[in-house]
Design a protein around this motif. Structure first.
Motif, PDB file in Angstrom:
ATOM      1  N   GLY A  17       0.824  -1.211   0.000  1.00 41.32           N
ATOM      2  CA  GLY A  17       0.000   0.000   0.000  1.00 41.32           C
ATOM      3  C   GLY A  17       0.852   1.252   0.000  1.00 41.32           C
ATOM      4  N   ASN A  18       0.220   2.370   0.228  1.00 41.11           N
ATOM      5  CA  ASN A  18       0.915   3.648   0.262  1.00 41.11           C
ATOM      6  C   ASN A  18       1.862   3.671   1.472  1.00 41.11           C
ATOM      7  OD1 ASN A  18       1.656   6.364   0.617  1.00 41.11           O
ATOM      8  ND2 ASN A  18      -0.246   7.093  -0.278  1.00 41.11           N
ATOM      9  N   PRO A  19       3.152   3.879   1.263  1.00 36.79           N
ATOM     10  CA  PRO A  19       4.103   3.873   2.381  1.00 36.79           C
ATOM     11  C   PRO A  19       3.920   5.029   3.354  1.00 36.79           C
ATOM     12  CG  PRO A  19       5.213   4.491   0.338  1.00 36.79           C
ATOM     13  CD  PRO A  19       3.811   4.085  -0.027  1.00 36.79           C
ATOM     14  N   SER A  20       3.109   6.017   2.996  1.00 37.47           N
ATOM     15  CA  SER A  20       2.851   7.149   3.895  1.00 37.47           C
ATOM     16  C   SER A  20       1.766   6.861   4.916  1.00 37.47           C
ATOM     17  CB  SER A  20       2.451   8.385   3.081  1.00 37.47           C
ATOM     18  OG  SER A  20       3.550   8.869   2.354  1.00 37.47           O
ATOM     19  N   GLY A  21       1.020   5.777   4.759  1.00 41.20           N
ATOM     20  CA  GLY A  21      -0.093   5.503   5.653  1.00 41.20           C
ATOM     21  C   GLY A  21      -1.283   6.389   5.308  1.00 41.20           C
ATOM     22  N   HIS A  22      -2.151   6.592   6.290  1.00 35.88           N
ATOM     23  CA  HIS A  22      -3.380   7.355   6.044  1.00 35.88           C
ATOM     24  C   HIS A  22      -3.798   8.115   7.291  1.00 35.88           C
ATOM     25  CE1 HIS A  22      -7.028   8.385   3.922  1.00 35.88           C
ATOM     26  NE2 HIS A  22      -7.725   8.050   4.993  1.00 35.88           N
ATOM     27  N   MET A  23      -4.540   9.187   7.076  1.00 37.34           N
ATOM     28  CA  MET A  23      -5.031  10.021   8.171  1.00 37.34           C
ATOM     29  C   MET A  23      -6.391  10.584   7.772  1.00 37.34           C
ATOM     30  SD  MET A  23      -2.834  13.065   9.821  1.00 37.34           S
ATOM     31  CE  MET A  23      -3.562  14.540  10.456  1.00 37.34           C
ATOM     32  N   ALA A  24      -7.315  10.663   8.732  1.00 37.05           N
ATOM     33  CA  ALA A  24      -8.659  11.178   8.455  1.00 37.05           C
ATOM     34  C   ALA A  24      -9.284  11.707   9.739  1.00 37.05           C
ATOM     35  CB  ALA A  24      -9.536  10.080   7.859  1.00 37.05           C
ATOM     36  N   ILE A  25     -10.351  12.483   9.588  1.00 36.13           N
ATOM     37  CA  ILE A  25     -11.083  13.054  10.720  1.00 36.13           C
ATOM     38  C   ILE A  25     -12.546  12.631  10.620  1.00 36.13           C
ATOM     39  CG2 ILE A  25     -11.454  15.250   9.512  1.00 36.13           C
ATOM     40  CD1 ILE A  25     -11.132  16.645  12.297  1.00 36.13           C
ATOM     41  N   PHE A  26     -13.167  12.432  11.778  1.00 32.27           N
ATOM     42  CA  PHE A  26     -14.549  11.944  11.862  1.00 32.27           C
ATOM     43  C   PHE A  26     -15.495  13.112  12.128  1.00 32.27           C
ATOM     44  CE2 PHE A  26     -17.840   9.380  14.273  1.00 32.27           C
ATOM     45  CZ  PHE A  26     -18.240   8.611  13.181  1.00 32.27           C
ATOM     46  N   ASP A  27     -16.636  13.133  11.435  1.00 32.08           N
ATOM     47  CA  ASP A  27     -17.609  14.210  11.651  1.00 32.08           C
ATOM     48  C   ASP A  27     -18.824  13.757  12.464  1.00 32.08           C
ATOM     49  OD1 ASP A  27     -19.261  12.787   9.873  1.00 32.08           O
ATOM     50  OD2 ASP A  27     -19.756  14.556   8.674  1.00 32.08           O
ATOM     51  N   GLY A  28     -18.737  12.578  13.034  1.00 29.94           N
ATOM     52  CA  GLY A  28     -19.846  12.028  13.803  1.00 29.94           C
ATOM     53  C   GLY A  28     -20.624  10.996  13.027  1.00 29.94           C
ATOM     54  N   THR A  29     -20.490  11.027  11.706  1.00 27.37           N
ATOM     55  CA  THR A  29     -21.152  10.068  10.832  1.00 27.37           C
ATOM     56  C   THR A  29     -20.174   9.438   9.845  1.00 27.37           C
ATOM     57  OG1 THR A  29     -23.197  11.360  10.951  1.00 27.37           O
ATOM     58  CG2 THR A  29     -23.039   9.761   9.166  1.00 27.37           C
ATOM     59  N   ASN A  30     -19.345  10.272   9.226  1.00 28.66           N
ATOM     60  CA  ASN A  30     -18.412   9.824   8.195  1.00 28.66           C
ATOM     61  C   ASN A  30     -16.982  10.241   8.507  1.00 28.66           C
ATOM     62  OD1 ASN A  30     -20.357   8.763   6.150  1.00 28.66           O
ATOM     63  ND2 ASN A  30     -21.070  10.880   6.203  1.00 28.66           N
ATOM     64  N   TRP A  31     -16.047   9.518   7.903  1.00 29.92           N
ATOM     65  CA  TRP A  31     -14.627   9.853   7.966  1.00 29.92           C
ATOM     66  C   TRP A  31     -14.267  10.642   6.710  1.00 29.92           C
ATOM     67  CZ3 TRP A  31     -11.573   9.123  12.117  1.00 29.92           C
ATOM     68  CH2 TRP A  31     -12.014   8.225  13.088  1.00 29.92           C
ATOM     69  N   ALA A  41     -10.712   3.762   4.497  1.00 29.52           N
ATOM     70  CA  ALA A  41     -10.399   4.597   3.329  1.00 29.52           C
ATOM     71  C   ALA A  41     -10.154   3.859   2.024  1.00 29.52           C
ATOM     72  CB  ALA A  41      -9.197   5.500   3.618  1.00 29.52           C
ATOM     73  N   GLY A  42     -10.204   2.574   2.006  1.00 28.64           N
ATOM     74  CA  GLY A  42     -10.019   1.860   0.750  1.00 28.64           C
ATOM     75  C   GLY A  42      -9.899   0.368   0.962  1.00 28.64           C
ATOM     76  N   PRO A  43     -10.020  -0.404  -0.109  1.00 26.58           N
ATOM     77  CA  PRO A  43     -10.015  -1.863   0.011  1.00 26.58           C
ATOM     78  C   PRO A  43      -8.713  -2.444   0.541  1.00 26.58           C
ATOM     79  CG  PRO A  43     -10.022  -1.196  -2.301  1.00 26.58           C
ATOM     80  CD  PRO A  43     -10.229   0.038  -1.482  1.00 26.58           C
ATOM     81  N   GLY A  44      -7.583  -1.826   0.207  1.00 25.44           N
ATOM     82  CA  GLY A  44      -6.302  -2.328   0.712  1.00 25.44           C
ATOM     83  C   GLY A  44      -6.211  -2.219   2.219  1.00 25.44           C
ATOM     84  N   TYR A  45      -6.567  -1.049   2.757  1.00 34.04           N
ATOM     85  CA  TYR A  45      -6.565  -0.853   4.211  1.00 34.04           C
ATOM     86  C   TYR A  45      -7.609  -1.750   4.868  1.00 34.04           C
ATOM     87  CZ  TYR A  45      -3.526   3.206   3.859  1.00 34.04           C
ATOM     88  OH  TYR A  45      -2.457   4.033   3.644  1.00 34.04           O
TER      89      TYR A  45
END
Length: 122
Positions: free
Chosen positions: A80-94, A105-109
């Motif tokens: 996968g992406n060697p940088s990893g992943h980051m996201a924020i939650f809005d109470g319903t969705n990332w 965030a995707g099928p690989g993760y």
């Protein structure tokens, strides 16, 4: 500036695209800063754990559910992406640079389920 998790989540929601542009850390960092989180930049999403902790974010405990304003930092997985992943939650969705189907965030993760931490600032 006081941390406003709702402002951060709203910013992420309003600026997310319909698909990834491989800029998850940048978009998430900007959303956090829009909410008053005041975090600095790193090169890779996977490296934001220390930055978030320095800004007063703390990992949530096992079994705790994500809340508005929580931020996930996901480590990379083989192939996968060697940088990893980051996201924020809005109470319903990332959200990162796009509206995600789930935290992964995707099928690989989703398939690899690499190590991750969810951070919260009170």
């Amino acid at each position: 500036m006081v941390w406003d998790k709702h402002a951060a989540a709203s910013y992420a929601r309003q600026h997310a695209g319909s698909s990834s542009h491989s800029r998850c850390a940048e978009f998430t960092r900007i959303a956090i800063n829009a909410g008053g989180g005041e975090i600095s930049n790193t090169r890779h999403a996977k490296d934001y754990c220390a930055v978030l902790e320095a800004a007063g974010f703390r990992p949530i405990g096992p079994g705790e559910s994500p809340r508005v304003g929580d931020v996930v930092v996901i480590q990379p997985y083989t192939g996968g992406n060697p940088s990893g992943h980051m996201a924020i939650f809005d109470g319903t969705n990332w959200y990162s640079d796009f509206r995600q189907r789930d935290m992964w965030a995707g099928p690989g993760y989703r398939s690899a389920r690499p190590a991750y931490k969810i951070y919260r600032k009170n």
